[in-house]
Design a protein around this motif. Structure first.
Motif, PDB file in Angstrom:
ATOM      1  N   GLU A  30      46.048  34.831  45.558  1.00  0.00           N
ATOM      2  CA  GLU A  30      45.334  35.707  46.588  1.00  0.00           C
ATOM      3  C   GLU A  30      46.318  36.383  47.733  1.00  0.00           C
ATOM      4  O   GLU A  30      45.953  37.009  48.389  1.00  0.00           O
ATOM      5  N   ASP A  33      45.723  40.085  48.041  1.00  0.00           N
ATOM      6  CA  ASP A  33      44.568  40.555  48.291  1.00  0.00           C
ATOM      7  C   ASP A  33      44.301  40.931  49.635  1.00  0.00           C
ATOM      8  O   ASP A  33      44.201  39.946  50.298  1.00  0.00           O
ATOM      9  N   GLY A  36      41.337  38.903  50.583  1.00  0.00           N
ATOM     10  CA  GLY A  36      41.121  37.481  50.372  1.00  0.00           C
ATOM     11  C   GLY A  36      41.421  36.741  51.564  1.00  0.00           C
ATOM     12  O   GLY A  36      41.250  36.776  52.820  1.00  0.00           O
TER      13      GLY A  36
END
Length: 251
Positions: A30, A33, A36
């Motif tokens: 992640e 992201d 995220g």
């Protein structure tokens, strides 16, 4: 020197806490992201990047779009490469080091897709220092609150700074304010980070951190506060070191 083919060596140094490595390895996919688990770091990243660039440019007398061509940079605890990539674009020859093989795999993959040549290694500060590695700039960002042996770790990191070079150390202050905001607020109220990401008992007061850096042979040049404004939902440099702060030290 340890590489990705021999990740076990990265966990043998006393500063490495296997539980902390496992914690961030579990979130490795992640890193890139922005929505995220590392979303807070994506919000924080532009402020620390600007501070590093301006401070290093002034120190080395550099200007231009790629002000750091010809200089070397080591990013200790590089994670997925959120700092290593922009530092490469600014001209540094970058080495990224992390004790987590999963983090390094994520960083390598993203750098390849971005067309960037970054020397990522599964290794530790101690192993790099033993190998005689030294760079013009060492980034030590949001790492010290996760290591098991702080004085030993900082001693190893200090050896990685070339004469005339700089080290940036960003971490969290150990105050009631940081407990309320950076631990309870971030992890349990806002849920910006998974509960248990940070251990408040490992947060470090600026005076204690700068003392360790001086003991390691470095000269502390600056302690810079960084604050979050919940109204504008943004980070900025400030005089407030009660929660987040960055120490700049030189050799």
């Amino acid at each position: 020197m340890t590489d990705a083919a021999h990740p076990a060596a990265a966990s043998t140094d006393p500063s490495v806490d296997p539980a902390e490595v496992a914690k961030f390895s579990a979130m490795a996919a992640e890193w890139w992201d922005p929505a995220g688990k590392f979303a807070p770091l994506h919000k924080f990243n532009p402020v620390r990047l600007q501070f590093i660039r301006e401070t290093a440019a002034k120190h080395f007398g550099r200007t231009g779009l790629r002000p750091f061509d010809g200089l070397t940079l080591l990013d200790i605890g590089c994670g997925g490469g959120l700092l290593a990539e922009p530092m490469t674009r600014l001209g540094f020859a970058v080495t990224g080091a992390d004790a987590s093989e999963k983090n390094v795999k994520t960083a390598r993959t993203h750098a390849t897709t971005s067309g960037l040549a970054i020397d990522y290694r599964v290794t530790t500060a101690e192993s790099l220092a033993e190998a005689g590695v030294a760079c013009d700039v060492v980034l030590n960002m949001e790492v010290v609150e996760h290591v098991a042996d702080l004085p030993g770790y900082l001693n190893a990191c200090a050896r990685l700074v070339k004469p005339g070079g700089l080290m940036f150390v960003a971490t969290l202050n150990k105050t009631l304010k940081s407990l309320a905001l950076a631990k309870i607020g971030v992890e349990y109220v806002l849920r910006w980070l998974p509960p248990g990401t940070h251990d408040w008992t490992r947060f470090v007061e600026p005076e204690r951190l700068t003392g360790f850096l001086k003991d390691a042979g470095l000269t502390v040049k600056q302690t810079q506060g960084v604050s979050f404004n919940p109204l504008s939902w943004s980070w900025s440099l400030s005089n407030d070191t009660d929660v987040n702060y960055i120490v700049v030290a030189g050799r």
